[in-house]
Design an enzyme around this catalytic site. Sequence first.
Site, mmCIF file in Angstrom:
data_model
loop_
_atom_site.group_PDB
_atom_site.id
_atom_site.type_symbol
_atom_site.label_atom_id
_atom_site.label_comp_id
_atom_site.label_asym_id
_atom_site.label_seq_id
_atom_site.Cartn_x
_atom_site.Cartn_y
_atom_site.Cartn_z
ATOM 1 N N GLN A 106 3.966 8.113 14.890
ATOM 2 C CA GLN A 106 3.360 9.444 14.889
ATOM 3 C C GLN A 106 2.750 9.736 13.524
ATOM 4 O O GLN A 106 3.289 9.335 12.501
ATOM 5 C CB GLN A 106 4.403 10.524 15.201
ATOM 6 C CG GLN A 106 4.977 10.455 16.610
ATOM 7 C CD GLN A 106 6.050 11.512 16.806
ATOM 8 O OE1 GLN A 106 7.039 11.550 16.084
ATOM 9 N NE2 GLN A 106 5.841 12.390 17.766
ATOM 10 N N ARG A 107 1.635 10.428 13.541
ATOM 11 C CA ARG A 107 1.012 10.816 12.282
ATOM 12 C C ARG A 107 0.222 12.092 12.519
ATOM 13 O O ARG A 107 -0.733 12.115 13.282
ATOM 14 C CB ARG A 107 0.103 9.693 11.785
ATOM 15 C CG ARG A 107 -0.549 9.971 10.472
ATOM 16 C CD ARG A 107 0.421 9.928 9.294
ATOM 17 N NE ARG A 107 0.676 8.613 8.797
ATOM 18 C CZ ARG A 107 1.893 8.133 8.580
ATOM 19 N NH1 ARG A 107 2.948 8.865 8.849
ATOM 20 N NH2 ARG A 107 2.064 6.936 8.088
ATOM 21 N N GLN A 142 1.268 5.798 20.692
ATOM 22 C CA GLN A 142 1.442 6.266 19.318
ATOM 23 C C GLN A 142 0.306 7.231 18.980
ATOM 24 O O GLN A 142 -0.789 7.127 19.535
ATOM 25 C CB GLN A 142 1.515 5.096 18.325
ATOM 26 C CG GLN A 142 0.289 4.213 18.242
ATOM 27 C CD GLN A 142 0.312 3.051 19.204
ATOM 28 O OE1 GLN A 142 0.654 3.198 20.361
ATOM 29 N NE2 GLN A 142 -0.097 1.879 18.723
ATOM 30 N N ASN A 164 -12.398 -0.282 15.034
ATOM 31 C CA ASN A 164 -12.082 -1.333 16.012
ATOM 32 C C ASN A 164 -12.634 -0.988 17.391
ATOM 33 O O ASN A 164 -13.324 -1.792 18.025
ATOM 34 C CB ASN A 164 -10.569 -1.513 16.128
ATOM 35 C CG ASN A 164 -10.002 -2.422 15.058
ATOM 36 O OD1 ASN A 164 -10.746 -2.967 14.249
ATOM 37 N ND2 ASN A 164 -8.693 -2.582 15.043
ATOM 38 N N GLY A 224 -0.125 2.199 23.466
ATOM 39 C CA GLY A 224 -1.204 3.133 23.138
ATOM 40 C C GLY A 224 -0.759 4.578 23.066
ATOM 41 O O GLY A 224 -1.584 5.474 22.918
ATOM 42 N N TYR A 272 0.832 -1.210 0.000
ATOM 43 C CA TYR A 272 0.000 0.000 0.000
ATOM 44 C C TYR A 272 0.860 1.251 0.000
ATOM 45 O O TYR A 272 0.677 2.145 -0.845
ATOM 46 C CB TYR A 272 -0.920 -0.013 1.228
ATOM 47 C CG TYR A 272 -1.867 1.156 1.296
ATOM 48 C CD1 TYR A 272 -2.920 1.268 0.384
ATOM 49 C CD2 TYR A 272 -1.740 2.131 2.271
ATOM 50 C CE1 TYR A 272 -3.803 2.338 0.442
ATOM 51 C CE2 TYR A 272 -2.620 3.198 2.343
ATOM 52 C CZ TYR A 272 -3.650 3.301 1.429
ATOM 53 O OH TYR A 272 -4.521 4.361 1.488
ATOM 54 N N ASP A 273 1.835 1.320 0.913
ATOM 55 C CA ASP A 273 2.668 2.517 1.036
ATOM 56 C C ASP A 273 3.426 2.797 -0.267
ATOM 57 O O ASP A 273 3.392 3.908 -0.798
ATOM 58 C CB ASP A 273 3.677 2.350 2.177
ATOM 59 C CG ASP A 273 3.017 2.098 3.522
ATOM 60 O OD1 ASP A 273 1.775 2.037 3.572
ATOM 61 O OD2 ASP A 273 3.744 1.951 4.516
ATOM 62 N N GLU A 274 4.114 1.777 -0.784
ATOM 63 C CA GLU A 274 4.876 1.955 -2.031
ATOM 64 C C GLU A 274 3.942 2.040 -3.233
ATOM 65 O O GLU A 274 4.264 2.693 -4.224
ATOM 66 C CB GLU A 274 5.872 0.814 -2.210
ATOM 67 C CG GLU A 274 7.034 0.848 -1.222
ATOM 68 C CD GLU A 274 7.954 2.046 -1.432
ATOM 69 O OE1 GLU A 274 7.861 2.723 -2.477
ATOM 70 O OE2 GLU A 274 8.787 2.306 -0.548
#
Length: 314
Positions: free
Chosen positions: A275-276, A210, A191, A208, A146-148
Amino acid sequence: MRIKRNLITGGAGFLGSHLTDRLMEAGEEVICLDNYFTGIKSNVEKWIGHPSFELIRHDVTEPIRLEVDRIWHLACPASPVHYQFNPIKTAKTSFLGTYNMLGLARRVGARLLLASTSEVYGDPEIHPQPESYRGCVNTIGVRSCYDEGKRIAETLCFDYKRMHETEIRVMRIFNTYGPRMLPDDGRVVSNFIVQALRGEPLTLYGDGEQTRSFCYVDDLINGMIRLMNCDQTGPINIGNPTEFTIRQLAELVREKINPNLQFIEKPLPQDDPMQRKPVINLANSVLGWQPKIALENGLDPTIEWFKSELEKSK
């Protein structure tokens, strides 16, 4: 003024169906393309039979010939559970699907918007993530399909722009939530809500701590439409810059549904970003866009959606 004809790939999916609603309500024509791997026909059922709406079952890895003005290229499973189910197919969808849609855009002179992702940044070494950051992606991990895949999709878009002057818009989508998410998609919002509604302990991966930033779907679609209608190619980050730890999200969901639920911890999955958070200065200055719906407010209609879905499945 002629009514625009829009092609939405993945049009029966979570984001695609919300975009379909907005374009149909605006009086435009919509061709919805979906192979129903993660899309659901009931998401667009209310438009079936409408003279301005057409639904086609089709896989974007195969070419298709249509006459359209705009292509909203959203087709690709976006949750780890679904894109890891068949990683080769996921990579093919990102590459061949984008290649086919760009070929169509070139032939008919359409503008194409690519729904890219914050996953192009990988597990980022800088925080928060601006569009100029080139990412830290594992090319051989379980998320790489997915990422690439999205990274090469962006590459294709810009090569078509340089070689063929194809009109492109590239949008990097950060975590988005809202009604019509799939209960089994493995994403953290769905979820937690599903576990809480079932009275189960909420599963935290790692400790938890992140972080993620959660954008409500209505805000996201506003940003998507503004990008398609502007003169900025991108890439442009679209997401909510308010950062939460996963534990904070779990506590918020628990508070809204069942304050007595426990938490359980499991090991962190491979290559799961710590992190995002988007830098949205470009979206703000170029598109005049910023999210308006806070997480605590957007969770309410999302929870109601999941309640009704779980009731149907009983």
